[in-house]
Every structure is written in structure tokens, then in C-alpha cells.
Design an enzyme around this catalytic site. Structure first.
Site, PDB file in Angstrom:
ATOM      1  N   CYS A   2       0.866  -1.178   0.000  1.00  0.00           N
ATOM      2  CA  CYS A   2       0.000   0.000   0.000  1.00  0.00           C
ATOM      3  C   CYS A   2       0.897   1.220   0.000  1.00  0.00           C
ATOM      4  CB  CYS A   2      -0.880   0.067   1.249  1.00  0.00           C
ATOM      5  SG  CYS A   2      -2.127  -1.228   1.331  1.00  0.00           S
ATOM      6  N   GLY A   3       0.330   2.353  -0.258  1.00  0.00           N
ATOM      7  CA  GLY A   3       1.090   3.605  -0.189  1.00  0.00           C
ATOM      8  C   GLY A   3       0.502   4.516   0.863  1.00  0.00           C
TER       9      GLY A   3
END
Lengths: 297, 224
Positions: A2-3
């Protein structure tokens, strides 16, 4: 994968550009999380009142019915609708509003509650999310964003981050927790409510529970190191700023940067590189289990 | 000197151009803005200067090329390098030179966790400090640290050598401090000179395998 992105404005002159600065950061993290995106933005504080963000399951929800009903029960300052989200500012006690909402509006969920915080999220490409919610025009003091690549539960708006963890608090998470099912059951017995089977929501619920037990944020995070099993970089939004913590193994990436004008964190430097003055910022990698926080003085 | 600007060229264009270079060619790369996989898979002795911070896996799989990065690097710098030299003026993130077989990696700043994990012959010189779990399962080559080392240094180490000038927070399983003999002093002196680190050999301590963990008897080394 994820970011995560977080931006805290130090120079008040930049508050009007918060959204314009954070949108490219979020966009840059698309490859880390193309499934869905979300943002928590802190702005327009409601003195002597409260603010909640409400998420409707239907895209075409008739917000006029909610506005009429809520005005009969509470003193509504204003309601701002953006697609399937609405931000309500009220003169009332926040717990009364939350209780009334959950008793009467089962197809609506409260994604944030407090005086400053607003949370927006949606499934789909982050670029679409940024356009649909006009993130670039947002003003405010600080924001946390998340792009999600789902690994352990479904791709829906409800499964998207940020997750509310209490008044003016929210959590975004990169990683995966391995003991979230058992922990969710334990927390349910203590009265914590969950809307999904998502592991990050359990981390948010855990922090909410610790805070309700009297922990401050640092204490709650230190308890989390003991009780959460898995990989995580957490960013936690608070009314005055945000905090960052990585798991003891430091498995998931995080980078932090600071100039006189702003402080930022992200999963990767390339998101920070979009900020003005990034090339000369002080840049460092957060140490495992150490809590880093910025606060408005 | 060929200049490549990543404002205009894609990462793929960059790598194709660098991989097509001839020995001795000089390249400078600008506007990196943390992009991934810059200057990877080079197989000739070209000289590459990268100006700016870089993302994941910069200089990966390098053979023969001489690469200088004026900035910081994300995870996996010089991962699986075979030969050549990679130098970075700033800091490098996790698992720098992981699994690298040869060549020299010089990190003038700090490196974070898992520096030199499973290194297989590379030499790494770090001007600053390194994070936890560095040289995990390191098989051969040298890791030189001019600053401090984090937790669990050299856990499950094979025959790599570790030289640390500062403090070691903790040693990993089967990693012990060892005597600095003349051959080690000579090797370390050579590495410090090559990497342009201005420290005396006597300031360092050596760490390596106690050889109790892996199923391998050093007395029968010629049989393997």
C-alpha cells in the site's frame, strides 16, 4: 503493498495549498495501491461544536432527507455533500449525533468524528478519487492519504483507509496483521465495533480501545507493539498533527522529510519529491518502533 | 559526457542507453525524483553519475560499471551486484547490496536495516552507521562500517567478514568478535583506501562466524 502519504503544513501561508500539495503525493503512490484511495484532511475547526463525515452505501443517496431529519433533532450548522460523502457541522454533542445516526440510519456510516477531521475514501484508481473529491482544492493544516493494494480482504469503500480511531483521530496502514481475527473478537467483547473484516480496521479499533482506556497516543502505540502481530507502517492523524510508527522488524518502508515550510512522510521518497523544496529537505528513515510525531505548537 | 534527463526520457530509455554504452563512456543522469530501477543491468565499464535521490533497486545487477549517486537511495541499492563500483554520497535504505556477488559498494552516509543481507562476495564500505539484521546469512565478502551497527549483526553468518569501527548494538546468532590478524588489517586497509575513508585500521574490530550453526566443517573446506 500500500502507499501512505502524510503532509503537515508548518508555514501557515501554505495551508491554502494543502490539497494541491498532497494530491500529487497520493497520485505518485498509485502503483503501490491502485485499488482504492482515501484521505483524512484537517480543516475548518468547529469551535463549540462538532463535525462528522458520513458515508452512504448508495451513490445516489438523497441527502435532503438526512438534512431535514437531522435538523429536527440537532442544531445543524451546515452540510457539505461530495458524491456519497457528506460533512456535517453541528452545535450538538458529538456522541448524541453518533447514537442517533446509528439508531436511525443503518445505510449510512460515520467515517470520521471530531472538530477538524474529514475523511473521504473510495474504491478505484487514486487519480479518479483525486478528481471526484476535488482533493487539489482542499485547504487545511494537515492531511494523511492512503492508496490500497488489497491483500487480505475485499476491495470496497468501507475497506479503504483511513480508518477513524476516535475523535479527530485516524489511521492509515501499510502492511498486514496476522492476528487480526482473534484480536477483533477480543475487542468486540470489550465493546469495540467493526464494520469490515479488514486487518487495518482492527489496528484502528485497537488504538481506539487503548485511548478509551486512558492511554495517550504514545502509550497506545507502545501497547500496539506488544499486541499486534505482523508488519506495519502506521501513520496516525491527530487534531494537531500526525504520528508515524513502524513495526519492530521495520519490514514496511517509510521515509520522512522536513523543511521550514512542511513536514512529510511517505512510503517512498518519490511522493515527497513532488513537494516544493524536497531536494534540500532533511530526509531520514524512521527507526523501527520509534514514534515520530509532529504537533502544531 | 552524455546527459540524460528523466524529465524527458523514460527509465526504460535510460537503461537501454546505459546498457548500450561502451567501456569508458560517461553519462550523467538528472531529475531522478526518487524513480525506481535506475541504471540497472549494466555490463560494461561505463561511468554513470546520477544527480538526485533515487528509489528502489538503483544500480541493481551491476557488472563492471562505475556508478556514482549524488543523493540518497531507496531500498535495494546495488542488489545482486556482480562487479564494478557503486558509490552513494548520501544514505541508502534497506538491504543495500543484498545477495551481491562482487564489486565495491561505498555508502558515504548511513545504511538502514539488512545491509549486505546474503552477500556473496561483494565488498561494502559504509561511512556512517548501519541498521538491524545487517549481514544476515552473509556468505562471503567484507562489510566495513565506520560508524555503529544495529541489532543482530551478522546473524547466521557464513564466511563473510565484518569490520566495525563504532559500537555494535548486538550480535546475531553464531556471530562473534574475532581476532584482527595481519591479513585482516591489510584487507581492511586496502578497502578503506579504495573507498576513500580516512580511518585507521586499528580503530576497527572484526566480527565473523563462530561456525557452529551451519553444517559445514572448516577443516574440510577443500572437500566442498
Amino acid at each position: 503493498m500500500c502507499g501512505i502519504v502524510g503532509l503537515f503544513i508548518k508555514n501557515p501561508a501554505l495551508e491554502s495549498q494543502l490539497g494541491a500539495l498532497v494530491a500529487p503525493m497520493l497520485s505518485e503512490m498509485t502503483e503501490r495501491g491502485p485499488d482504492s484511495a482515501g484521505i483524512a484532511v484537517y480543516r475548518n475547526p468547529q469551535e463549540d461544536g462538532c463535525k462528522i463525515t458520513v458515508l452512504a452505501q448508495q451513490q445516489d443517496f438523497d441527502w435532503n432527507t438526512l438534512e431535514a431529519a437531522i435538523s429536527n433533532h440537532f442544531s445543524l450548522r451546515n452540510i457539505t455533500v461530495t458524491r456519497n460523502h457528506a460533512v456535517l457541522c453541528l452545535d450538538s454533542e458529538i456522541e448524541d449525533v453518533q447514537d442517533w445516526m446509528s439508531d436511525n440510519w443503518s445505510d449510512l456510516s460515520i467515517t470520521s468524528a471530531g472538530t477538524n477531521i474529514e475523511i473521504f475514501k473510495g474504491k478505484g484508481n487514486p487519480a479518479e478519487f483525486i478528481d471526484q473529491f476535488d482533493i487539489k482544492s482542499m485547504t487545511g493544516t494537515h492531511a494523511l492519504g492512503h492508496t490500497r493494494m488489497a491483500t487480505e480482504s475485499a476491495i470496497t469503500t468501507e475497506h479503504s483507509h483511513p480508518f477513524s480511531t476516535g475523535q479527530d483521530l485516524c489511521l492509515v496502514h501499510n502492511g498486514s496483521l496476522s492476528n487480526h481475527n482473534r484480536l477483533r473478537e477480543t475487542l468486540r467483547k470489550k465493546g469495540v465495533q467493526f464494520k469490515t473484516d479488514n486487518d487495518s480496521e482492527v489496528a484502528a479499533g485497537y488504538l481506539s480501545w487503548r485511548l478509551s482506556e486512558g492511554d495517550d497516543l504514545d502509550q497506545a502505540l507502545n501497547h500496539a507493539i506488544e499486541d499486534l502481530d505482523g508488519f506495519y507502517t502506521f501513520a496516525i492523524g491527530t487534531r494537531d498533527g500526525f504520528a508515524v510508527m513502524r513495526d519492530p522488524i521495520g519490514c514496511k518502508p517509510a521515509i520522512m522529510a522536513e523543511t521550514d515550510d512542511w513536514a512529510a512522510m511517505s512510503s517512498e521518497y518519490r511522493a515527497i519529491a513532488t513537494l516544493p523544496g524536497a531536494e534540500n529537505a532533511r530526509i531520514w528513515e524512521p527507526e523501527p518502533t520509534q514514534i515520530y510525531s509532529w504537533k502544531r505548537s | 559526457m552524455t546527459e540524460i534527463n528523466l524529465d524527458k526520457s523514460s527509465v526504460r530509455d535510460l537503461n537501454v542507453e546505459l546498457q548500450g554504452g561502451s567501456s569508458g563512456d560517461k553519462f550523467s543522469v538528472n531529475n531522478t525524483v526518487g524513480k525506481h530501477a535506475l541504471s540497472v543491468g549494466l555490463t560494461t565499464a561505463v561511468n554513470v553519475e546520477i544527480n538526485g535521490h533515487v528509489g528502489y533497486y538503483c544500480a541493481g545487477m551491476n557488472q563492471q560499471a562505475n556508478i556514482v549517486i549524488n543523493g540518497n537511495a531507496g531500498p535495494g541499492l546495488a542488489e545482486n551486484m556482480m562487479s564494478g563500483e557503486v558509490r552513494i554520497t548520501g544514505n541508502a535504505s534497506q538491504y543495500a547490496a543484498a545477495t551481491a556477488h562482487g564489486g565495491l559498494l561505498v555508502i558515504e552516509g548511513d545504511s538502514s536495516s539488512r545491509c549486505g543481507i546474503s552477500m556473496k562476495g561483494v565488498n561494502i564500505v559504509v561511512g556512517g552507521s548501519i541498521g538491524h539484521m545487517s549481514a544476515f546469512m552473509a556468505q562471503s565478502g567484507c562489510l566495513v562500517v565506520c560508524g555503529d551497527a544495529g541489532d543482530a549483526l551478522g546473524d547466521s553468518i557464513y564466511e563473510a567478514k565484518i569490520y566495525v569501527r563504532g559500537n555494535v548494538k548486538s550480535l546475531g546468532t553464531d556471530c562473534i568478535e574475532k581476532e584482527m590478524r595481519d591479513e585482516h588489517k591489510a584487507e581492511l586497509k586496502e578497502l578503506l583506501m579504495q573507498s576513500k575513508m580516512n580511518h585507521g585500521v586499528e580503530e576497527f574490530r572484526r566480527y565473523g562466524s563462530a561456525r557452529k550453526l551451519y553444517n559445514f566443517d572448516i577443516d574440510q573446506v577443500d572437500d566442498y
